[in-house]
Write an enzyme that holds these catalytic residues in place. Structure first.
Site, PDB file in Angstrom:
ATOM      1  N   THR A   1      -2.483 -12.408  34.785  1.00 12.78           N
ATOM      2  CA  THR A   1      -1.402 -13.259  33.978  1.00 12.78           C
ATOM      3  C   THR A   1      -0.165 -12.947  34.491  1.00 12.78           C
ATOM      4  OG1 THR A   1      -0.697 -14.506  31.929  1.00 12.78           O
ATOM      5  CG2 THR A   1      -1.308 -12.138  31.845  1.00 12.78           C
ATOM      6  N   ASN A   2       1.173 -13.173  33.759  1.00 11.29           N
ATOM      7  CA  ASN A   2       2.551 -12.628  34.172  1.00 11.29           C
ATOM      8  C   ASN A   2       3.249 -12.503  32.786  1.00 11.29           C
ATOM      9  OD1 ASN A   2       3.698 -15.242  33.481  1.00 11.29           O
ATOM     10  ND2 ASN A   2       2.449 -16.026  35.311  1.00 11.29           N
ATOM     11  N   ARG A   3       4.392 -12.057  33.000  1.00  9.44           N
ATOM     12  CA  ARG A   3       5.310 -11.800  31.693  1.00  9.44           C
ATOM     13  C   ARG A   3       6.121 -12.926  31.041  1.00  9.44           C
ATOM     14  NH1 ARG A   3       9.500  -8.847  31.748  1.00  9.44           N
ATOM     15  NH2 ARG A   3       9.912  -8.506  33.766  1.00  9.44           N
TER      16      ARG A   3
END
Ligand code: C5P
Length: 210
Positions: free
Chosen positions: A21-23
């Site tokens: 995933t990412n921020r």
């Protein structure tokens, strides 16, 4: 008008308990949904996993993966006047997702990844969307040239470009400072809360060309 907005990150499973995933917090997309609703528009918000409350009066579709977001956008496009694709969609996903938790073993392992479907890039060419199309471009360098290139390639009306190399704005921050990149001009928006930036973006997205 009817708006379709994507928001948040996607999660690409590796096995039943792990994912890539990412921020992205989803704040910018949720602020856009709230602002569009506030201005009296009908809004469908398609979102990856976030911790945010869904703005009142907004139709909400929860998704997890890029593939699910792609299908939700495709299936909900009918009657949409303005599409704003703000989600931080994963560019790659694991080729295989094990049905059982991966066991620890070798010192080094290789995870093979494949491209996810490009939702923004499919809007005109695959889905035949003819309404207003707004994309986002989060870059760490050469922000405006990349955005101008994306604007052309994805046939957007404008791109919201932001510099994610700064920790005070953009990803996972409460404020943002963006430039709206149109085919023949730029509109810089001063640093402000994502709610205020969202109102300005909605304003520009609803201007009917004369
Ligand atoms: O190319 P890049 O990922 O920077 O493009 C960002 C824009 O494209 C955003 O508007 C994002 O929501 C959209 N996007 C998409 N589908 C993808 C990757 C990005 O719609 N698979």
């Amino acid at each position: 008008m009817k708006f379709l907005i994507t928001a948040g990150p996607t999660r690409e499973p590796i096995d039943p308990v792990r994912y890539l995933t990412n921020r992205s917090s989803g704040r910018m997309g949720y602020a856009l949904a709230g602002a569009a609703r506030h201005e009296g528009h009908e809004v469908v918000l398609i979102s990856g996993p976030t911790r945010l409350d869904v703005p009142a009066g907004v139709d909400f579709v929860q998704v997890e993966t890029a593939q699910q977001m792609y299908e939700a956008v495709r299936d909900l496009l009918r009657g949409v006047d303005v599409a704003i694709l703000c989600a931080a969609v994963a560019d790659y996903r694991p080729v295989v997702c094990g049905s059982q938790k991966m066991k620890k073993g070798a010192d080094r392992i290789v995870l093979e990844l494949e491209k996810t479907p490009d939702i923004l890039g499919s809007m005109r060419s695959v889905f035949g969307f003819t309404g207003k199309l707004v994309g986002f471009a989060a870059e760490t360098n050469d922000v405006i040239p990349y955005a101008q290139d994306k604007l052309q390639r994805k046939q957007c009306d404008f791109i919201v470009a932001n510099d994610v190399s700064r920790s005070d704005i953009g990803f996972d921050a409460r404020e943002n400072e963006v430039t709206l990149v149109f085919p023949h001009h730029l509109v810089p928006l001063e640093k402000d809360t994502k709610e205020q930036i969202a109102l300005r973006i909605i304003e520009h997205a609803t201007i009917v060309p004369s």
